[in-house]
Scaffold this active site. Structure first.
Site, PDB file in Angstrom:
ATOM      1  N   ARG A 178       0.847  -1.200   0.000  1.00  0.00           N
ATOM      2  CA  ARG A 178       0.000   0.000   0.000  1.00  0.00           C
ATOM      3  C   ARG A 178       0.879   1.246   0.000  1.00  0.00           C
ATOM      4  O   ARG A 178       2.024   1.217   0.399  1.00  0.00           O
ATOM      5  CB  ARG A 178      -0.894   0.028   1.246  1.00  0.00           C
ATOM      6  CG  ARG A 178      -2.085  -0.896   1.154  1.00  0.00           C
ATOM      7  CD  ARG A 178      -2.965  -0.763   2.385  1.00  0.00           C
ATOM      8  NE  ARG A 178      -3.625   0.534   2.430  1.00  0.00           N
ATOM      9  CZ  ARG A 178      -3.598   1.371   3.468  1.00  0.00           C
ATOM     10  NH1 ARG A 178      -2.949   1.052   4.561  1.00  0.00           N
ATOM     11  NH2 ARG A 178      -4.222   2.517   3.422  1.00  0.00           N
TER      12      ARG A 178
ATOM     13  N   LYS B 198       3.579  -6.801  11.923  1.00  0.00           N
ATOM     14  CA  LYS B 198       2.716  -7.114  10.783  1.00  0.00           C
ATOM     15  C   LYS B 198       2.931  -8.549  10.305  1.00  0.00           C
ATOM     16  O   LYS B 198       4.059  -8.996  10.139  1.00  0.00           O
ATOM     17  CB  LYS B 198       3.030  -6.132   9.662  1.00  0.00           C
ATOM     18  CG  LYS B 198       2.110  -6.256   8.476  1.00  0.00           C
ATOM     19  CD  LYS B 198       1.999  -4.928   7.775  1.00  0.00           C
ATOM     20  CE  LYS B 198       1.330  -5.053   6.447  1.00  0.00           C
ATOM     21  NZ  LYS B 198       1.029  -3.769   5.840  1.00  0.00           N
TER      22      LYS B 198
ATOM     23  N   ARG C 140      -1.300   5.524  12.869  1.00  0.00           N
ATOM     24  CA  ARG C 140      -0.223   5.208  13.842  1.00  0.00           C
ATOM     25  C   ARG C 140      -0.771   5.418  15.243  1.00  0.00           C
ATOM     26  O   ARG C 140      -1.575   6.336  15.446  1.00  0.00           O
ATOM     27  CB  ARG C 140       0.960   6.171  13.676  1.00  0.00           C
ATOM     28  CG  ARG C 140       1.455   6.307  12.277  1.00  0.00           C
ATOM     29  CD  ARG C 140       2.795   5.599  12.085  1.00  0.00           C
ATOM     30  NE  ARG C 140       3.053   5.490  10.652  1.00  0.00           N
ATOM     31  CZ  ARG C 140       3.681   6.401   9.929  1.00  0.00           C
ATOM     32  NH1 ARG C 140       4.154   7.481  10.530  1.00  0.00           N
ATOM     33  NH2 ARG C 140       3.853   6.243   8.638  1.00  0.00           N
TER      34      ARG C 140
HETATM   35  C1  BTN Z   1       0.362  -3.793   2.326  1.00  0.00           C
HETATM   36  O1  BTN Z   1       1.141  -2.864   2.055  1.00  0.00           O
HETATM   37  O2  BTN Z   1       0.077  -4.066   3.480  1.00  0.00           O
HETATM   38  C2  BTN Z   1      -0.253  -4.609   1.200  1.00  0.00           C
HETATM   39  C3  BTN Z   1       0.662  -5.703   0.762  1.00  0.00           C
HETATM   40  C4  BTN Z   1       0.081  -6.559  -0.337  1.00  0.00           C
HETATM   41  C5  BTN Z   1       1.092  -7.525  -0.894  1.00  0.00           C
HETATM   42  C6  BTN Z   1       0.468  -8.501  -1.845  1.00  0.00           C
HETATM   43  S1  BTN Z   1       1.527  -9.851  -2.217  1.00  0.00           S
HETATM   44  C7  BTN Z   1       0.428 -10.379  -3.447  1.00  0.00           C
HETATM   45  C8  BTN Z   1      -0.049  -9.139  -4.161  1.00  0.00           C
HETATM   46  N1  BTN Z   1       0.854  -8.774  -5.213  1.00  0.00           N
HETATM   47  C9  BTN Z   1       1.457  -7.605  -4.982  1.00  0.00           C
HETATM   48  O3  BTN Z   1       2.289  -7.071  -5.725  1.00  0.00           O
HETATM   49  N2  BTN Z   1       1.041  -7.093  -3.820  1.00  0.00           N
HETATM   50  C10 BTN Z   1       0.045  -7.956  -3.197  1.00  0.00           C
END
Ligand code: BTN
Length: 318
Positions: free
Chosen positions: A114, A179, A313
């Site tokens: 994100r 996380k 946060r």
């Molecule tokens: C976050 O930042 O918390 C979201 C992370 C999401 C990662 C997943 S892995 C599978 C899918 N492909 C990606 O490139 N991103 C999501």
């Protein structure tokens, strides 16, 4: 090289001679392949004189036949390596692919997180899962969707015995302050009409060693349970949970799941800073509304916030 990896994936010692015999090549060819494996896949290999070679820890590799069994709610394709499973799903959608369908990869070279962040995606350790969905009920069907995905991931992790996992608005999954999983939704098309949503889910599964690039506190399922997780069983459970939660969201709307979401929210009642670009809003978390927006008490007044770029946060006086 993948045949060699398959032989080594049990994490036990294998002699150079046995590996050479299984692959029909010389011991020195095995040695070269092992070096390549280490360099290309980032998998440390131990060599002990008189015993042979072994991986640092056993691997649970994805197996397409296990993921496309009778009870699978949608077809599933497994890749060895991709830039990003979300990007692959988008390419398939623009090439006419018909949702729902899911894609996973053993590793991603450009995993997306994100707010433009990178999602570190080492080989065969975690889960990188993307699901293509067609949304044809207009904007209402998108309300709270990303939070519902968070609930499905939570349900999956709990089914694997991780009872201390909780949610952080909008859709992070944490154990304490670490996380363990994240969700990234990407939209293609017109949200007011027919559009497609790519549901991207990253779960830290068997990752044990701190990958230096990860810029936030993290944990993994194996770190929490001290057991190697069967990633095929995990994917199957995730698909089943997603299918059930998405069906409920479609028929009943997000308001039906709101209480369940709030009950799992780790930061209910906490003092927080909501970061929106350069702006910071200080408030106390009251919960979420029927659209999935965050309800904050700010200077004694209730306000609701939504949007993909917001980040939360804990504030010092929490
Ligand atoms: C976050 O930042 O918390 C979201 C992370 C999401 C990662 C997943 S892995 C599978 C899918 N492909 C990606 O490139 N991103 C999501």
């Amino acid at each position: 090289m993948l045949t060699l990896l398959n032989l080594l994936r049990d994490g036990r010692f294998h002699s150079g001679q046995a590996l050479g015999a299984a692959l029909g090549v010389s011991r020195s060819a095995i040695w070269k392949q092992l070096q390549q494996l280490e360099a290309e896949y980032g998998l440390p290999i131990y060599k002990v004189r008189g015993r042979g070679y072994r991986l640092q820890s056993p691997l649970s590799l994805l197996d397409s036949s296990e993921l496309n069994g009778r009870s699978a709610p949608w077809p599933h394709e497994v890749f060895e390596s991709l830039d990003s499973t979300n990007a692959e799903v988008m390419r398939r959608l623009s090439a006419g692919g018909v949702p729902p369908f899911a894609v996973t990869a053993e590793r991603q070279s450009q995993g997306r997180g994100r707010r433009g962040r990178r999602w570190v995606s080492p080989y065969a350790q975690n889960l990188y899962y993307s699901l293509a969905l067609r949304i044809d009920g207009g904007a209402r069907q998108l309300e709270g969707l990303s939070l519902v995905v968070g609930l499905a991931v939570l349900d999956t992790l709990r089914a694997f015995g991780l009872m201390s996992v909780g949610l952080k608005w909008p859709n992070d999954l944490l154990v304490g302050s670490r996380k363990i999983a994240g969700v990234l939704l990407e939209l293609v098309g017109d949200p007011a009409d027919i559009c497609h949503v790519v549901v991207g889910i990253g779960i830290n599964v068997n990752m044990q060693v701190a990958a230096e690039e990860i810029d936030q506190p993290w944990t993994s399922m194996q770190r929490e349970s001290a057991e190697l997780v069967d990633r095929n069983a995990l994917v199957n459970r995730l698909s089943a949970s997603l299918s059930a939660y998405l069906a409920r969201h479609k028929s009943e709307g997000f308001s039906a799941l709101r209480e369940e979401w709030e009950a799992a929210h780790l930061w209910q009642g906490r003092a927080v800073n909501l970061i929106a670009g350069v702006q910071q809003i200080h408030g106390r978390v009251m919960g979420i509304d029927a659209t999935g927006a965050l309800r904050l008490s700010v200077d004694g007044e209730e306000r609701a916030y939504s949007g993909g770029e917001l980040s939360l946060r804990l504030s010092d006086d929490s």
